[in-house]
Design a protein around this motif. Structure first.
Motif, mmCIF file in Angstrom:
data_model
loop_
_atom_site.group_PDB
_atom_site.id
_atom_site.type_symbol
_atom_site.label_atom_id
_atom_site.label_comp_id
_atom_site.label_asym_id
_atom_site.label_seq_id
_atom_site.Cartn_x
_atom_site.Cartn_y
_atom_site.Cartn_z
ATOM 1 N N LEU A 29 51.160 -67.085 76.737
ATOM 2 C CA LEU A 29 50.341 -66.418 77.741
ATOM 3 C C LEU A 29 48.863 -66.737 77.538
ATOM 4 N N MET A 30 48.389 -66.724 76.289
ATOM 5 C CA MET A 30 46.985 -66.999 76.028
ATOM 6 C C MET A 30 46.613 -68.425 76.413
ATOM 7 N N VAL A 31 47.443 -69.388 76.021
ATOM 8 C CA VAL A 31 47.161 -70.783 76.359
ATOM 9 C C VAL A 31 47.259 -71.004 77.866
ATOM 10 N N GLY A 32 48.242 -70.342 78.517
ATOM 11 C CA GLY A 32 48.380 -70.487 79.958
ATOM 12 C C GLY A 32 47.174 -69.953 80.720
ATOM 13 N N HIS A 33 46.686 -68.758 80.345
ATOM 14 C CA HIS A 33 45.501 -68.199 81.008
ATOM 15 C C HIS A 33 44.269 -69.064 80.767
ATOM 16 N N LEU A 34 44.119 -69.584 79.554
ATOM 17 C CA LEU A 34 42.962 -70.422 79.259
ATOM 18 C C LEU A 34 43.015 -71.731 80.046
ATOM 19 N N LEU A 35 44.182 -72.369 80.099
ATOM 20 C CA LEU A 35 44.310 -73.607 80.863
ATOM 21 C C LEU A 35 44.070 -73.381 82.351
ATOM 22 N N TRP A 36 44.574 -72.251 82.878
ATOM 23 C CA TRP A 36 44.374 -71.957 84.292
ATOM 24 C C TRP A 36 42.893 -71.766 84.602
ATOM 25 N N ALA A 37 42.160 -71.092 83.711
ATOM 26 C CA ALA A 37 40.721 -70.902 83.922
ATOM 27 C C ALA A 37 39.983 -72.234 83.859
ATOM 28 N N VAL A 38 40.352 -73.098 82.913
ATOM 29 C CA VAL A 38 39.692 -74.405 82.803
ATOM 30 C C VAL A 38 39.997 -75.266 84.027
ATOM 31 N N ILE A 39 41.252 -75.229 84.520
ATOM 32 C CA ILE A 39 41.613 -76.024 85.697
ATOM 33 C C ILE A 39 40.848 -75.543 86.927
ATOM 34 N N ARG A 40 40.742 -74.233 87.120
ATOM 35 C CA ARG A 40 39.989 -73.708 88.260
ATOM 36 C C ARG A 40 38.531 -74.119 88.183
ATOM 37 N N GLY A 99 29.695 -69.757 82.560
ATOM 38 C CA GLY A 99 29.658 -68.426 81.946
ATOM 39 C C GLY A 99 30.649 -67.472 82.577
ATOM 40 N N ARG A 100 30.741 -67.515 83.916
ATOM 41 C CA ARG A 100 31.720 -66.648 84.593
ATOM 42 C C ARG A 100 33.137 -67.051 84.241
ATOM 43 N N MET A 101 33.370 -68.368 84.125
ATOM 44 C CA MET A 101 34.710 -68.826 83.755
ATOM 45 C C MET A 101 35.091 -68.341 82.362
ATOM 46 N N LEU A 102 34.154 -68.453 81.409
ATOM 47 C CA LEU A 102 34.447 -68.002 80.050
ATOM 48 C C LEU A 102 34.666 -66.500 80.001
ATOM 49 N N GLY A 103 33.869 -65.741 80.771
ATOM 50 C CA GLY A 103 34.063 -64.295 80.783
ATOM 51 C C GLY A 103 35.399 -63.895 81.373
ATOM 52 N N GLY A 104 35.759 -64.515 82.496
ATOM 53 C CA GLY A 104 37.057 -64.209 83.100
ATOM 54 C C GLY A 104 38.213 -64.668 82.246
ATOM 55 N N ALA A 105 38.063 -65.841 81.604
ATOM 56 C CA ALA A 105 39.133 -66.332 80.739
ATOM 57 C C ALA A 105 39.318 -65.428 79.536
ATOM 58 N N ALA A 106 38.212 -64.909 78.977
ATOM 59 C CA ALA A 106 38.327 -64.005 77.829
ATOM 60 C C ALA A 106 39.080 -62.743 78.210
ATOM 61 N N ALA A 107 38.788 -62.211 79.418
ATOM 62 C CA ALA A 107 39.490 -61.008 79.859
ATOM 63 C C ALA A 107 40.975 -61.276 80.060
ATOM 64 N N ARG A 108 41.321 -62.469 80.566
ATOM 65 C CA ARG A 108 42.736 -62.797 80.778
ATOM 66 C C ARG A 108 43.446 -63.118 79.472
ATOM 67 N N ILE A 109 42.708 -63.696 78.523
ATOM 68 C CA ILE A 109 43.336 -64.029 77.241
ATOM 69 C C ILE A 109 43.819 -62.777 76.534
ATOM 70 N N TYR A 110 43.082 -61.668 76.699
ATOM 71 C CA TYR A 110 43.492 -60.418 76.056
ATOM 72 C C TYR A 110 44.832 -59.916 76.592
ATOM 73 N N ARG A 111 45.255 -60.403 77.787
ATOM 74 C CA ARG A 111 46.558 -59.998 78.308
ATOM 75 C C ARG A 111 47.702 -60.567 77.483
ATOM 76 N N GLY A 112 47.388 -61.539 76.628
ATOM 77 C CA GLY A 112 48.408 -62.081 75.739
ATOM 78 C C GLY A 112 48.474 -61.395 74.399
ATOM 79 N N VAL A 113 47.799 -60.238 74.265
ATOM 80 C CA VAL A 113 47.799 -59.475 73.011
ATOM 81 C C VAL A 113 48.351 -58.081 73.292
ATOM 82 N N ARG A 114 49.254 -57.641 72.456
ATOM 83 C CA ARG A 114 49.813 -56.302 72.559
ATOM 84 C C ARG A 114 49.476 -55.519 71.294
ATOM 85 N N ILE A 115 48.998 -54.295 71.478
ATOM 86 C CA ILE A 115 48.644 -53.437 70.349
ATOM 87 C C ILE A 115 49.867 -52.593 69.981
#
Length: 275
Positions: free
Chosen positions: A245-256, A152-168
């Motif tokens: 960026l989104m795929v990189g953050h998600l892969l890094w969270a899964v690897i950790r 759960g913590r991994m998914l929460g942290g990954a979701a927060a990092r995935i948003y760094r790959g989105v620009r408004i």
């Protein structure tokens, strides 16, 4: 020797093709994706990737006749697809030919051994413990709970990092809240604000390069409407998504997460061996 040389050349060709495919995928991930969302009151969703425009929801605008550049790119795309199909068909045919040749050589060189009959063994009943049951057996009850807590913590942290790959690029939100009467309107307005503003603050603060002072990304207004009926929403959103960026953050969270679980499992096995 000729067969071994052909197998070596085939493996080299497959390796180069895999390398080319990986490079193409990497280049595709480097190209940003533009999203355009509009709600007034019908939903319109448009995706623009490179020179392609895809309309998922809403009415499509009238099509324009393609220019010479689009016609040329379409012809190049069809030619590349034809070449790739021919290459893959040729590789499959060579694989089938090599497989038949190896089977023929094996039948000529290796003589089949007579199979020994084994005495029938009684079938052991298999227990379907599931994920929680297997984790409980390996780590105990609290260890299994810790696994799901870490996930759960991994998914929460990954979701927060995935948003760094989105620009408004643009955000407009106008909402008018109305209830049955003045008291109900005030109650509904308070409930919606209590949910909407913290969620918007979290999402906007987690996105890439968000500037609250920019007029293109700060037009947010939620007001009570004591004379209206129902809830009226007007929304326009333009976003730029960076897939790499989104795929990189998600892969890094899964690897950790995987490394942490491997360490926990190795520690549990060491303790079990010592005891």
């Amino acid at each position: 020797m000729i067969v071994l040389r052909m197998i070596g050349l085939l493996l080299k060709l497959i390796g180069w093709l895999l390398l080319i495919i990986l490079l193409v995928l990497l280049m595709a991930l480097c190209i940003p994706v533009h999203l355009h969302v509009k709600y007034e009151p019908e939903v319109t969703l448009q995706i623009r990737y490179f020179f392609l425009k895809i309309y998922l929801l809403g009415e499509k605008p009238p099509k324009k006749p393609p220019g010479w550049f689009r016609r040329a790119m379409a012809a190049v795309g069809k030619f590349l697809l034809t070449v790739l199909h021919a290459v893959f068909s040729g590789i499959a045919a060579v694989f089938r030919w090599v497989k038949k040749g190896l089977l023929w050589l094996k039948s000529r060189i290796v003589k089949p051994k007579p199979k020994k009959k084994k005495p029938p063994q009684p079938a052991k009943p298999q227990k379907n413990q599931g994920l929680f049951g297997s984790l409980k057996e390996q780590r105990g009850f609290f260890g299994a709970l810790q696994f799901f807590a870490d996930a759960g913590r991994m998914l929460g942290g990954a979701a927060a990092r995935i948003y760094r790959g989105v620009r408004i690029d643009r955000l407009v939100l106008h909402a008018a809240i109305s209830g049955k009467d003045a008291a109900d309107t005030a109650i509904q307005y308070g409930r919606i604000c209590a949910v909407a503003f913290p969620a918007l603050s979290y999402l906007l603060g987690s996105t890439r390069g968000y500037d609250p002072t920019s007029p293109r990304a700060s037009d947010i207004e939620i007001t009570p409407d004591f004379a209206g009926e129902g809830i009226r929403i007007y929304f326009i959103g333009e976003f730029t998504v960076f897939p790499l960026l989104m795929v990189g953050h998600l892969l890094w969270a899964v690897i950790r997460f995987a490394v942490a679980q491997i360490r926990i499992t190795s520690k549990m096995k060491t303790r079990t061996a010592e005891s």
